[in-house]
Write a protein that holds these residues in place. Structure first.
Motif, PDB file in Angstrom:
ATOM      1  N   ARG A 170      21.320  30.304  24.037  1.00  0.00           N
ATOM      2  CA  ARG A 170      22.065  28.747  24.611  1.00  0.00           C
ATOM      3  C   ARG A 170      23.264  29.044  24.918  1.00  0.00           C
ATOM      4  NH1 ARG A 170      17.612  26.210  26.997  1.00  0.00           N
ATOM      5  NH2 ARG A 170      15.184  27.217  26.207  1.00  0.00           N
ATOM      6  N   PRO A 171      23.801  28.755  23.104  1.00  0.00           N
ATOM      7  CA  PRO A 171      25.229  28.219  22.640  1.00  0.00           C
ATOM      8  C   PRO A 171      26.816  29.122  23.666  1.00  0.00           C
ATOM      9  CG  PRO A 171      23.513  27.907  21.049  1.00  0.00           C
ATOM     10  CD  PRO A 171      23.129  28.420  21.711  1.00  0.00           C
ATOM     11  N   LEU A 172      25.650  30.605  23.440  1.00  0.00           N
ATOM     12  CA  LEU A 172      26.900  31.641  24.106  1.00  0.00           C
ATOM     13  C   LEU A 172      26.885  31.478  25.168  1.00  0.00           C
ATOM     14  CD1 LEU A 172      26.109  34.807  21.866  1.00  0.00           C
ATOM     15  CD2 LEU A 172      28.207  33.242  21.665  1.00  0.00           C
ATOM     16  N   ARG A 173      25.796  30.589  25.931  1.00  0.00           N
ATOM     17  CA  ARG A 173      25.628  31.103  27.523  1.00  0.00           C
ATOM     18  C   ARG A 173      26.175  30.079  27.778  1.00  0.00           C
ATOM     19  NH1 ARG A 173      23.769  29.799  32.430  1.00  0.00           N
ATOM     20  NH2 ARG A 173      22.859  31.599  33.677  1.00  0.00           N
ATOM     21  N   HIS A 174      25.970  28.633  27.531  1.00  0.00           N
ATOM     22  CA  HIS A 174      26.658  27.467  28.013  1.00  0.00           C
ATOM     23  C   HIS A 174      28.384  27.723  27.975  1.00  0.00           C
ATOM     24  CE1 HIS A 174      27.597  22.923  28.373  1.00  0.00           C
ATOM     25  NE2 HIS A 174      28.013  23.262  27.292  1.00  0.00           N
ATOM     26  N   TYR A 175      28.609  28.292  26.761  1.00  0.00           N
ATOM     27  CA  TYR A 175      30.048  28.891  26.447  1.00  0.00           C
ATOM     28  C   TYR A 175      30.634  29.156  27.902  1.00  0.00           C
ATOM     29  CZ  TYR A 175      34.658  30.112  24.914  1.00  0.00           C
ATOM     30  OH  TYR A 175      36.076  30.117  24.520  1.00  0.00           O
ATOM     31  N   ILE A 176      29.322  30.740  28.131  1.00  0.00           N
ATOM     32  CA  ILE A 176      30.356  31.341  29.183  1.00  0.00           C
ATOM     33  C   ILE A 176      30.834  30.364  30.493  1.00  0.00           C
ATOM     34  CG2 ILE A 176      29.722  33.642  30.598  1.00  0.00           C
ATOM     35  CD1 ILE A 176      28.799  34.705  27.845  1.00  0.00           C
ATOM     36  N   ALA A 177      29.231  29.639  30.184  1.00  0.00           N
ATOM     37  CA  ALA A 177      28.961  28.615  32.056  1.00  0.00           C
ATOM     38  C   ALA A 177      30.462  28.000  32.060  1.00  0.00           C
ATOM     39  CB  ALA A 177      27.931  28.217  32.269  1.00  0.00           C
ATOM     40  N   VAL A 178      30.735  27.370  30.724  1.00  0.00           N
ATOM     41  CA  VAL A 178      32.353  26.371  31.474  1.00  0.00           C
ATOM     42  C   VAL A 178      33.436  27.022  30.933  1.00  0.00           C
ATOM     43  CG1 VAL A 178      32.694  23.992  29.735  1.00  0.00           C
ATOM     44  CG2 VAL A 178      30.370  24.996  29.401  1.00  0.00           C
TER      45      VAL A 178
ATOM     46  N   TYR B 120      34.152  30.660  31.727  1.00  0.00           N
ATOM     47  CA  TYR B 120      34.148  31.333  32.797  1.00  0.00           C
ATOM     48  C   TYR B 120      33.676  30.954  34.446  1.00  0.00           C
ATOM     49  CZ  TYR B 120      35.751  33.922  28.673  1.00  0.00           C
ATOM     50  OH  TYR B 120      36.716  34.555  27.553  1.00  0.00           O
ATOM     51  N   GLY B 121      32.937  30.705  34.423  1.00  0.00           N
ATOM     52  CA  GLY B 121      32.507  30.257  34.816  1.00  0.00           C
ATOM     53  C   GLY B 121      30.258  30.130  35.011  1.00  0.00           C
ATOM     54  N   GLU B 122      29.739  29.823  36.333  1.00  0.00           N
ATOM     55  CA  GLU B 122      28.454  30.248  36.060  1.00  0.00           C
ATOM     56  C   GLU B 122      28.374  31.859  36.576  1.00  0.00           C
ATOM     57  OE1 GLU B 122      26.239  28.788  34.572  1.00  0.00           O
ATOM     58  OE2 GLU B 122      24.350  30.104  35.332  1.00  0.00           O
ATOM     59  N   ARG B 123      28.661  32.318  37.273  1.00  0.00           N
ATOM     60  CA  ARG B 123      28.754  33.768  38.054  1.00  0.00           C
ATOM     61  C   ARG B 123      29.170  34.635  36.645  1.00  0.00           C
ATOM     62  NH1 ARG B 123      32.518  36.916  41.775  1.00  0.00           N
ATOM     63  NH2 ARG B 123      34.057  36.556  39.618  1.00  0.00           N
ATOM     64  N   GLU B 124      29.672  34.575  35.796  1.00  0.00           N
ATOM     65  CA  GLU B 124      29.441  35.149  34.755  1.00  0.00           C
ATOM     66  C   GLU B 124      28.915  35.097  33.539  1.00  0.00           C
ATOM     67  OE1 GLU B 124      32.316  33.717  35.862  1.00  0.00           O
ATOM     68  OE2 GLU B 124      33.867  35.377  36.218  1.00  0.00           O
ATOM     69  N   ALA B 125      28.046  34.038  33.252  1.00  0.00           N
ATOM     70  CA  ALA B 125      26.762  33.630  32.674  1.00  0.00           C
ATOM     71  C   ALA B 125      25.809  34.391  32.712  1.00  0.00           C
ATOM     72  CB  ALA B 125      26.768  32.150  32.918  1.00  0.00           C
ATOM     73  N   GLN B 126      25.853  34.404  34.370  1.00  0.00           N
ATOM     74  CA  GLN B 126      24.303  35.652  34.297  1.00  0.00           C
ATOM     75  C   GLN B 126      24.761  36.690  34.964  1.00  0.00           C
ATOM     76  OE1 GLN B 126      24.080  34.349  38.952  1.00  0.00           O
ATOM     77  NE2 GLN B 126      23.038  32.262  38.796  1.00  0.00           N
ATOM     78  N   GLU B 127      26.196  37.458  34.323  1.00  0.00           N
ATOM     79  CA  GLU B 127      26.399  38.641  35.042  1.00  0.00           C
ATOM     80  C   GLU B 127      26.280  39.412  33.228  1.00  0.00           C
ATOM     81  OE1 GLU B 127      29.729  39.187  38.338  1.00  0.00           O
ATOM     82  OE2 GLU B 127      30.596  39.217  36.166  1.00  0.00           O
ATOM     83  N   ALA B 128      26.355  37.838  32.172  1.00  0.00           N
ATOM     84  CA  ALA B 128      26.277  38.558  31.327  1.00  0.00           C
ATOM     85  C   ALA B 128      24.522  38.343  29.814  1.00  0.00           C
ATOM     86  CB  ALA B 128      26.915  37.278  30.291  1.00  0.00           C
ATOM     87  N   GLU B 129      23.533  38.391  31.151  1.00  0.00           N
ATOM     88  CA  GLU B 129      22.173  37.994  30.331  1.00  0.00           C
ATOM     89  C   GLU B 129      21.816  38.610  29.715  1.00  0.00           C
ATOM     90  OE1 GLU B 129      21.470  34.039  31.760  1.00  0.00           O
ATOM     91  OE2 GLU B 129      19.760  35.708  31.096  1.00  0.00           O
ATOM     92  N   ASP B 130      22.007  40.118  30.208  1.00  0.00           N
ATOM     93  CA  ASP B 130      21.278  41.168  29.269  1.00  0.00           C
ATOM     94  C   ASP B 130      22.034  41.121  27.825  1.00  0.00           C
ATOM     95  OD1 ASP B 130      19.983  41.755  31.777  1.00  0.00           O
ATOM     96  OD2 ASP B 130      21.484  43.344  32.271  1.00  0.00           O
ATOM     97  N   ASP B 131      23.400  41.293  27.817  1.00  0.00           N
ATOM     98  CA  ASP B 131      23.953  41.003  26.203  1.00  0.00           C
ATOM     99  C   ASP B 131      24.035  40.076  26.222  1.00  0.00           C
ATOM    100  OD1 ASP B 131      25.718  43.389  27.755  1.00  0.00           O
ATOM    101  OD2 ASP B 131      27.449  42.326  28.266  1.00  0.00           O
ATOM    102  N   LEU B 132      23.216  38.698  26.444  1.00  0.00           N
ATOM    103  CA  LEU B 132      22.901  37.567  25.671  1.00  0.00           C
ATOM    104  C   LEU B 132      21.074  37.808  25.183  1.00  0.00           C
ATOM    105  CD1 LEU B 132      24.200  34.179  27.867  1.00  0.00           C
ATOM    106  CD2 LEU B 132      24.584  35.373  25.594  1.00  0.00           C
TER     107      LEU B 132
END
Length: 809
Positions: free
Chosen positions: A22-30, A32-44
């Motif tokens: 959750r903290p890492l995804r939130h940081y990516i979304a804030v 870089y943007g929500e699209r980058e956060a969705q693309e990083a789902e597998d890595d997260l």
């Protein structure tokens, strides 16, 4: 803490549950943007699974699987670190807090919002799991022994990596537990190397290698254990580890010193060097005695190994002694004359940089391209090389200036001319310390203390003698008056022990008087020598550098002024160098080109050249500073040569050195006399305690004898009706004069209403002459005035040939 096969394994650090997703995804979304956060789902999700696996109980995961998990998770952290700034800063990933417990004291823990703690703990557990893999290996066969050895070396590599990389960084972000300290990592590295080397020792023994090689390998095992033990005895580790660990390491160090000596002795026997063989075996057996002492609390296999080795060495020693007595007749050398046993290290800390390298990891590659990460590392290496080379130049220039000026006796000679020359620090501290204690003048008061203490002891001895003499006179009077009816023991028989000790006291005092006289004579004879120490400040006793009596051209001031100006200039250059070095460090600290790299669309090489050029100006300033100093040193050399001739500097140096020698000699003489006085004071104080105890014994004895005499007189009066019931017909001498200090007690103790602890029925008198316990205030004293049964240990005074003043007779 786990032990087995007489080997130590490091326990794992425990952690608490942490949600990385959750903290890492939130940081990516804030950021870089929500699209980058969705693309990083597998890595997260991959990172979350690694952390969840790490949190599982240790017993639920096999050691080799935990090793692979730790390696994968560390590489993941290495990928996260440059992309996700984790700190309390709200702009960073601030909701991630890592908590880890101390491996050796699980009650202690630390929590930090820092990825450095997480990485350090993972590296520690990597070293721990390697040690556990080594412990579980079957060392009875070659494959298992090799596996254990390699695992121990990998564990050493992990702790070395922790020491050199992670420990310092995690400590800079806040408090850490002791197990993550640099000191603990160093100790664990040495311990793992010791156990890896021990595997090699088992191998060379199993392969029947020559004794010399076995000895070298064993000695290195002992050295590694000695280093680990030294670290365990220093803060912060000395109060942190279980006693069984310390006992194990200390015992192992002693055991393998003995093992090395034993293997060496086998080689010596083959070479018929029997004398050295005997000496080595004796030394080894002594070491084994230490090993057995330390092994209390260690694993039983360790004690078994020590006992087996002791049996073999004892047998060999008996054989060697017999052969030497019957055949070789060699003189056995002293152990201190033997050369140190050679050692050979066959192990090393396994480098882990390659297995920990995250450059090939694909996690979050869309957020920060891998080629940018590699390029940034390359740029950092270039900058580090520049900083290191320039710092070395600056430090070398400062050292050259210091050495050259020291050779020219600058600025000391200028200070001497101005009357502000400082004594060498060691001499100055010694003089100030003895001046605080009163200096040479204070010796007189201490001599008076000696006299006063001696007088007190003499007076006490006289009082004791008077007590015994008065009691003896009284006994003689009654014995003369009543004849054979006076059948109690004679005083001279009962007081013989007391009289003997009193005579010894007197002999000791007589010898001490001679020693006191020698001290007084030494003070008188050396008063003029030590007078220099009374100068305050002591520098006033040092001759000043004087101006020439006759001036030929009156240019002395100009010469001095020019030299001082040059010294100020070279000092300024040194200050400038320090500033340049600080500027280099500050530039590197602020040199963050990552944003520029991310935005750069051209060649990275061009970007590097542009950024590195920032350091060109400061590098040129460093070169200029060093060149100016070289020219200035040549100028100072010429100016100092002229200064030395005009002010006759060589004669001044000789006079100064003579003063230094006088002060040093006076200090040595002062300490010599002071030590002798202190020895005398200790002697008299200790003697006074002993004499006081004997005086009390005499008083008790006299009081008891008086009570018995009174009872005896009363019994004789009742039997013969020769004397009136109220009092004896003839009073003993001194009866009309009460005895000071004890005669007033006679009536009190003779009163029937009181219980007398000294009262003994008539005819059963056995006076107690039990010796007093040694005075507890001076546990080291063993003077000759104590009876033999009290002389439990040797005298603390050195033997007579060492020059001690006070010698109990």
């Amino acid at each position: 803490m786990t032990t087995g096969n007489s080997t130590l394994a490091v326990p794992d650090k425990k952690t608490t549950v942490v949600d990385l997703y959750r903290p890492l995804r939130h940081y990516i979304a804030v950021t870089y943007g929500e699209r980058e956060a969705q693309e990083a789902e597998d890595d997260l999700n991959a990172v979350r699974r690694l952390r969840l696996d790490l949190e599982k109980p240790i017993e639920a995961v096999a050691s080799d699987l935990r090793r692979d998990l730790l390696l994968n998770y560390y590489r993941a952290l290495a990928s996260i670190e440059p992309r996700f700034p984790i700190s309390p800063d709200p702009a960073h990933v601030h909701s991630l807090t890592f908590t880890w417990f101390d491996a050796f004291k699980p009650s202690k823990k630390v929590a930090q919002t820092s990825i450095h703690l997480e990485k350090a703990a993972v590296i520690f557990n990597l070293g721990a799991v390697y040690s556990q893999i080594a412990l579980s290996a079957n060392r009875t066969d070659a494959a298992g022994l090799k596996q254990a050895c390699n695992a121990f070396q990998s564990a050493a590599g992990a702790f070395a990596y922790l020491r050199d990389n992670a420990a310092a960084r995690v400590s800079s972000t806040g408090g850490v537990t002791v197990d993550l300290s640099v000191e603990c990592a160093w100790m664990l590295e040495k311990l793992m190397l010791a156990q890896a080397q021990e595997c090699f020792f088992e191998k060379v023994i199993g392969d029947a290698k020559p004794p010399t090689l076995c000895s070298k390998v064993a000695r290195q095992v002992g050295l590694y254990y000695e280093e680990a033990h030294a670290a365990l005895n220093l803060p912060p580790l000395n109060q942190h580890f279980d006693r069984s660990w310390i006992a194990h390491v200390q015992s192992k160090a002693a055991q393998f010193y003995a093992e090395a000596s034993y293997r060496c002795s086998l080689d010596l026997h083959d070479k018929e060097e029997i004398a050295e063989e005997i000496c080595r075996l004796r030394t080894a057996i002594n070491a084994l005695a230490d090993a057995k002492k330390y092994s209390r609390g260690a694993a039983p296999p360790l004690l078994d190994a020590v006992n087996k080795l002791e049996t073999k060495m004892t047998s060999n020693l008996e054989r060697a002694i017999k052969e030497n007595e019957q055949v070789y007749l060699m003189r056995v050398p002293d152990a201190s004359s033997l050369a140190a046993l050679p050692a050979a290290s066959l192990v090393k800390s396994m480098p882990l940089a390659e297995v920990l390298d995250a450059s090939k990891e694909g996690l979050f590659s869309r957020l920060v391209p891998d080629n940018n990460t590699k390029a940034l590392s390359k740029y950092t290496d270039i900058v580090d090389d520049i900083i290191r080379m320039q710092a070395e130049k600056l430090q070398q220039a400062s050292e050259i200036a210091r050495v050259r000026l020291k050779e020219m006796d600058l600025p000391d000679s200028i200070l001497a001319l101005e009357g502000s020359f400082d004594l060498p620090l060691d001499l100055k501290e010694d003089v100030e310390a003895l001046q605080i204690r009163g200096g040479p003048a204070g010796l007189e008061s201490e001599l008076q203390q000696l006299k006063d203490l001696r007088r007190v002891n003499q007076e006490l001895c006289i009082e004791i003698e008077e007590l015994l003499n008065k009691e003896a006179d009284e006994d003689a009077h009654f014995r003369s008056q009543f004849g054979t009816k006076w059948n109690i023991p004679q005083s001279s028989i009962l007081t013989k022990g007391l009289q003997d000790r009193l005579n010894k006291f007197a002999a000791n005092i007589k010898q001490a008087i001679n020693s006191d006289s020698r001290i007084e004579r030494a003070v008188r004879d050396n008063s003029s020598l030590m007078a220099i120490l009374d100068n305050k400040p002591i520098e006033s006793a040092i001759p000043n550098l004087a101006r020439p009596i006759m001036s030929l051209d009156g240019n002395e001031d100009a010469i001095v002024g020019a030299l001082k100006q040059s010294l100020r200039q070279i000092e300024n250059l040194g200050v400038q160098r320090a500033g340049l070095e600080d500027m280099l460090k500050e530039m590197k600290r602020k040199d963050d080109i990552l944003p520029k790299m991310m935005a750069n669309t051209g060649s990275q090489e061009d970007l590097f050249k542009k950024e590195i050029s920032k350091y060109d100006q400061i590098c040129e300033e460093i070169v200029q500073n060093i060149e100016e100093q070289d020219q200035l040193l040549l100028q100072i050399q010429a100016q100092n040569d002229e200064f030395s001739v005009v002010f006759n500097l060589e004669d001044y140096k000789a006079a100064r050195e003579k003063s230094f020698k006088q002060i040093s000699t006076a200090i040595a003489k002062y300490h010599e006399i002071k030590e002798n006085i202190n020895e005398g004071l200790n002697f008299y104080v200790t003697l006074q305690d002993a004499v006081t105890i004997i005086k009390q014994q005499c008083s008790d004895f006299v009081m008891t004898r008086n009570i018995q005499c009174r009872e005896m007189v009363e019994n004789l009066q009742r039997q013969s009706n020769t004397y009136p019931q109220s009092a004896p017909q003839s009073a003993p001498p001194h009866a009309e004069q009460p005895r000071p200090g004890y005669s007033h007690l006679y009536t009190s103790y003779a009163t029937p209403q009181q219980t007398n602890p000294y009262l003994i029925p008539s005819g059963q008198y056995q006076p107690s002459l039990q010796q007093p316990n040694r005075p507890t205030a001076y546990p080291g004293w063993r003077g000759s005035y104590y009876p033999p049964q009290l002389q439990e240990s040797p005298s603390p005074y050195p033997p007579p040939n060492q020059g001690s003043y006070y010698r109990p007779q």
